[in-house]
Design a protein around this motif. Structure first.
Motif, PDB file in Angstrom:
ATOM      1  N   LEU A   1       0.851  -1.186   0.000  1.00 47.86           N
ATOM      2  CA  LEU A   1       0.000   0.000   0.000  1.00 47.86           C
ATOM      3  C   LEU A   1       0.890   1.241   0.000  1.00 47.86           C
ATOM      4  CD1 LEU A   1      -2.964   0.926   0.149  1.00 47.86           C
ATOM      5  CD2 LEU A   1      -2.741   0.955   2.639  1.00 47.86           C
ATOM      6  N   VAL A   2       0.751   2.074  -1.030  1.00 43.34           N
ATOM      7  CA  VAL A   2       1.638   3.229  -1.193  1.00 43.34           C
ATOM      8  C   VAL A   2       0.801   4.494  -1.414  1.00 43.34           C
ATOM      9  CG1 VAL A   2       3.526   1.853  -2.140  1.00 43.34           C
ATOM     10  CG2 VAL A   2       1.810   2.833  -3.678  1.00 43.34           C
ATOM     11  N   THR A   3       1.455   5.633  -1.226  1.00 42.30           N
ATOM     12  CA  THR A   3       0.823   6.930  -1.485  1.00 42.30           C
ATOM     13  C   THR A   3       1.323   7.464  -2.822  1.00 42.30           C
ATOM     14  OG1 THR A   3       0.700   7.407   0.888  1.00 42.30           O
ATOM     15  CG2 THR A   3       0.466   9.265  -0.614  1.00 42.30           C
ATOM     16  N   ARG A   4       0.395   7.829  -3.681  1.00 38.84           N
ATOM     17  CA  ARG A   4       0.738   8.306  -5.015  1.00 38.84           C
ATOM     18  C   ARG A   4      -0.060   9.578  -5.333  1.00 38.84           C
ATOM     19  NH1 ARG A   4       4.571   5.761  -4.326  1.00 38.84           N
ATOM     20  NH2 ARG A   4       5.273   3.867  -5.398  1.00 38.84           N
ATOM     21  N   PRO A   5       0.400  10.380  -6.297  1.00 41.49           N
ATOM     22  CA  PRO A   5      -0.322  11.616  -6.649  1.00 41.49           C
ATOM     23  C   PRO A   5      -1.754  11.328  -7.107  1.00 41.49           C
ATOM     24  CG  PRO A   5       1.885  11.623  -7.586  1.00 41.49           C
ATOM     25  CD  PRO A   5       1.668  10.251  -7.043  1.00 41.49           C
ATOM     26  N   MET A   6      -2.637  12.258  -6.822  1.00 42.63           N
ATOM     27  CA  MET A   6      -4.020  12.126  -7.249  1.00 42.63           C
ATOM     28  C   MET A   6      -4.231  12.646  -8.665  1.00 42.63           C
ATOM     29  SD  MET A   6      -6.985  10.984  -6.177  1.00 42.63           S
ATOM     30  CE  MET A   6      -6.916  10.971  -4.374  1.00 42.63           C
ATOM     31  N   SER A   7      -3.355  13.525  -9.143  1.00 36.41           N
ATOM     32  CA  SER A   7      -3.583  14.176 -10.437  1.00 36.41           C
ATOM     33  C   SER A   7      -3.768  13.202 -11.600  1.00 36.41           C
ATOM     34  CB  SER A   7      -2.445  15.167 -10.744  1.00 36.41           C
ATOM     35  OG  SER A   7      -1.183  14.533 -10.721  1.00 36.41           O
ATOM     36  N   PRO A   8      -2.988  12.096 -11.718  1.00 35.94           N
ATOM     37  CA  PRO A   8      -3.241  11.191 -12.836  1.00 35.94           C
ATOM     38  C   PRO A   8      -4.628  10.555 -12.773  1.00 35.94           C
ATOM     39  CG  PRO A   8      -1.093  10.768 -11.857  1.00 35.94           C
ATOM     40  CD  PRO A   8      -1.822  11.667 -10.925  1.00 35.94           C
ATOM     41  N   ARG A   9      -5.129  10.330 -11.571  1.00 33.87           N
ATOM     42  CA  ARG A   9      -6.458   9.729 -11.422  1.00 33.87           C
ATOM     43  C   ARG A   9      -7.549  10.721 -11.813  1.00 33.87           C
ATOM     44  NH1 ARG A   9      -2.270   7.729  -8.885  1.00 33.87           N
ATOM     45  NH2 ARG A   9      -2.328   5.500  -8.573  1.00 33.87           N
ATOM     46  N   VAL A  10      -7.346  11.999 -11.502  1.00 35.88           N
ATOM     47  CA  VAL A  10      -8.313  13.009 -11.919  1.00 35.88           C
ATOM     48  C   VAL A  10      -8.268  13.187 -13.443  1.00 35.88           C
ATOM     49  CG1 VAL A  10      -9.025  15.420 -11.679  1.00 35.88           C
ATOM     50  CG2 VAL A  10      -8.136  14.175  -9.700  1.00 35.88           C
ATOM     51  N   ALA A  11      -7.071  13.132 -14.012  1.00 37.61           N
ATOM     52  CA  ALA A  11      -6.957  13.207 -15.471  1.00 37.61           C
ATOM     53  C   ALA A  11      -7.692  12.036 -16.122  1.00 37.61           C
ATOM     54  CB  ALA A  11      -5.482  13.205 -15.887  1.00 37.61           C
ATOM     55  N   GLY A  12      -7.561  10.858 -15.519  1.00 40.81           N
ATOM     56  CA  GLY A  12      -8.294   9.700 -16.037  1.00 40.81           C
ATOM     57  C   GLY A  12      -9.792   9.887 -15.931  1.00 40.81           C
ATOM     58  N   LEU A  13     -10.249  10.526 -14.849  1.00 40.95           N
ATOM     59  CA  LEU A  13     -11.671  10.829 -14.692  1.00 40.95           C
ATOM     60  C   LEU A  13     -12.138  11.782 -15.788  1.00 40.95           C
ATOM     61  CD1 LEU A  13     -14.338  10.835 -13.092  1.00 40.95           C
ATOM     62  CD2 LEU A  13     -13.371  12.649 -11.658  1.00 40.95           C
ATOM     63  N   MET A  14     -11.323  12.783 -16.103  1.00 42.96           N
ATOM     64  CA  MET A  14     -11.672  13.715 -17.174  1.00 42.96           C
ATOM     65  C   MET A  14     -11.853  12.987 -18.494  1.00 42.96           C
ATOM     66  SD  MET A  14      -8.922  16.647 -16.049  1.00 42.96           S
ATOM     67  CE  MET A  14      -9.215  17.806 -17.376  1.00 42.96           C
ATOM     68  N   VAL A  15     -10.950  12.067 -18.791  1.00 43.70           N
ATOM     69  CA  VAL A  15     -11.046  11.292 -20.030  1.00 43.70           C
ATOM     70  C   VAL A  15     -12.295  10.423 -20.022  1.00 43.70           C
ATOM     71  CG1 VAL A  15      -9.930   9.508 -21.412  1.00 43.70           C
ATOM     72  CG2 VAL A  15      -8.551  11.324 -20.377  1.00 43.70           C
ATOM     73  N   ARG A  16     -12.596   9.832 -18.859  1.00 39.89           N
ATOM     74  CA  ARG A  16     -13.781   8.986 -18.744  1.00 39.89           C
ATOM     75  C   ARG A  16     -15.057   9.772 -19.040  1.00 39.89           C
ATOM     76  NH1 ARG A  16     -14.262   7.047 -13.038  1.00 39.89           N
ATOM     77  NH2 ARG A  16     -16.266   8.105 -12.765  1.00 39.89           N
ATOM     78  N   VAL A  17     -15.153  10.973 -18.494  1.00 35.54           N
ATOM     79  CA  VAL A  17     -16.329  11.803 -18.723  1.00 35.54           C
ATOM     80  C   VAL A  17     -16.379  12.275 -20.176  1.00 35.54           C
ATOM     81  CG1 VAL A  17     -17.478  13.969 -18.086  1.00 35.54           C
ATOM     82  CG2 VAL A  17     -16.492  12.504 -16.313  1.00 35.54           C
ATOM     83  N   ASP A  18     -15.218  12.652 -20.726  1.00 33.65           N
ATOM     84  CA  ASP A  18     -15.172  13.044 -22.141  1.00 33.65           C
ATOM     85  C   ASP A  18     -15.684  11.920 -23.034  1.00 33.65           C
ATOM     86  OD1 ASP A  18     -14.092  15.435 -21.350  1.00 33.65           O
ATOM     87  OD2 ASP A  18     -12.081  15.045 -22.121  1.00 33.65           O
ATOM     88  N   ASN A  19     -15.221  10.720 -22.776  1.00 34.55           N
ATOM     89  CA  ASN A  19     -15.615   9.585 -23.612  1.00 34.55           C
ATOM     90  C   ASN A  19     -17.100   9.286 -23.499  1.00 34.55           C
ATOM     91  OD1 ASN A  19     -13.039   9.189 -24.598  1.00 34.55           O
ATOM     92  ND2 ASN A  19     -12.494   7.654 -23.084  1.00 34.55           N
ATOM     93  N   SER A  20     -17.681   9.561 -22.341  1.00 33.02           N
ATOM     94  CA  SER A  20     -19.110   9.295 -22.155  1.00 33.02           C
ATOM     95  C   SER A  20     -19.984  10.305 -22.890  1.00 33.02           C
ATOM     96  CB  SER A  20     -19.456   9.310 -20.657  1.00 33.02           C
ATOM     97  OG  SER A  20     -19.382  10.627 -20.123  1.00 33.02           O
ATOM     98  N   THR A  21     -19.392  11.409 -23.342  1.00 31.41           N
ATOM     99  CA  THR A  21     -20.151  12.433 -24.066  1.00 31.41           C
ATOM    100  C   THR A  21     -19.645  12.595 -25.494  1.00 31.41           C
ATOM    101  OG1 THR A  21     -18.680  14.168 -23.199  1.00 31.41           O
ATOM    102  CG2 THR A  21     -20.678  13.687 -21.944  1.00 31.41           C
TER     103      THR A  21
END
Length: 300
Positions: free
Chosen positions: A86-106
């Motif tokens: 279990l490690v701590t990693r930046p959140m920014s790549p996960r938010v970027a992935g969320l942006m792509v997910r929402v873009d793809n859904s529209t």
């Protein structure tokens, strides 16, 4: 950033740059942040950047070093599994992935906000940030007020929780100093329209200057904006007769082949605040009186 690889040379563009949370001291801007601010506008891109996740004060202090409508600070890190560790990693790549997910859904368009959406794959957060939909004084609400996005943990049976469970991203704003384009999805949507206008305009560049040419160019732009309005991507746009005005297009400029258009668009805002007032409703009691009288009268 000197150029864009052809494989990703399309809008919407999202730039990921590591270690944006690092600062030499509390009085210094992160060097990656400084480079992003100087270059994101050149390529019509945005970037989610990590800021100090150890406290709200440090996160807000880091956000105060930024002044860009193309940066979205996020003030919490992710706890994830890498194998069995279990490690701590930046959140920014996960938010970027969320942006792509929402873009793809529209349909691949960037006009929709991506707040209040679940982020998957998290084992936890670097720290739990208190948040309540009902209390603007919580740490989470204070971070949002300072334009620092967060991820909040859902809580079952808690009225003010963002969800009943899971981890939910909450954030709409960028690190701009003004409110004109404070919501980052509006910046991304405007970039998308700008690239479409470039594609339209290059079809007319090099043609002979005439009323027919200018009218056809403006009509093509209007048709594109009409399509975005019909799809609810934007709230509206300026009419074509307001795009070309004599005071912005002198004979001297037209002689040089220069045309100026003033194109107004209004991106759809995100629903951020709900205000309601519950009060007594006297007509309901009056209706009860009338119903009782009616029943007694009919019984008699």
């Amino acid at each position: 950033i000197t150029d864009i690889p052809s494989a990703v040379n399309a809008t919407p563009r999202i730039v990921l740059a590591g270690r944006t949370a690092w600062r030499a001291d509390l009085d210094t801007t992160n060097p990656v942040i400084a480079a992003l601010e100087a270059n994101l506008g050149k390529i019509l891109a945005v970037a989610v950047v990590d800021v100090d996740d150890t406290s709200a004060a440090n996160a807000i202090d880091a956000r105060e070093t930024m002044s860009s409508e193309r940066l979205m600070p996020v003030g919490v890190a992710a706890r994830v599994y890498e194998g069995e560790v279990l490690v701590t990693r930046p959140m920014s790549p996960r938010v970027a992935g969320l942006m792509v997910r929402v873009d793809n859904s529209t349909g691949g368009t960037p006009f929709d906000p991506f707040a209040n959406r679940a982020i998957y794959g998290l084992a936890g957060l670097s720290r739990k940030i208190p948040f309540s939909l009902l209390d603007g004084s919580t740490e989470g609400q204070q971070l949002l007020e300072a334009n620092v996005a967060i991820v909040a943990e859902g809580e079952t049976g808690v009225d003010g929780a963002i969800s009943d469970g899971g981890y939910v991203f909450i954030g709409t704003d960028n690190a701009a100093t003004g409110e004109l384009f404070e919501q980052i999805h509006q910046v991304r949507g405007t970039d998308y329209i700008v690239t479409e206008l470039i594609q339209i305009t290059r079809q007319f560049l090099g043609r002979k200057m005439s009323a027919d040419t200018v009218e056809a160019w403006i009509n093509s732009i209007q048709f594109k904006l009409r399509d975005h309005k019909a799809a609810d991507h934007i709230l509206g746009y300026s009419p074509r007769d307001a795009m070309f005005t004599a005071d912005q297009n002198s004979p001297e400029n037209l002689r040089l082949g220069r045309i100026h258009l003033d194109i107004g668009i209004e991106p759809a805002p995100v629903f951020k605040v709900a205000e309601h007032e519950i009060r007594r409703y006297l007509p309901a009691v009056e209706g009860l009186v009338n119903e009782i009288v009616s029943r007694l009268t009919s019984s008699a």
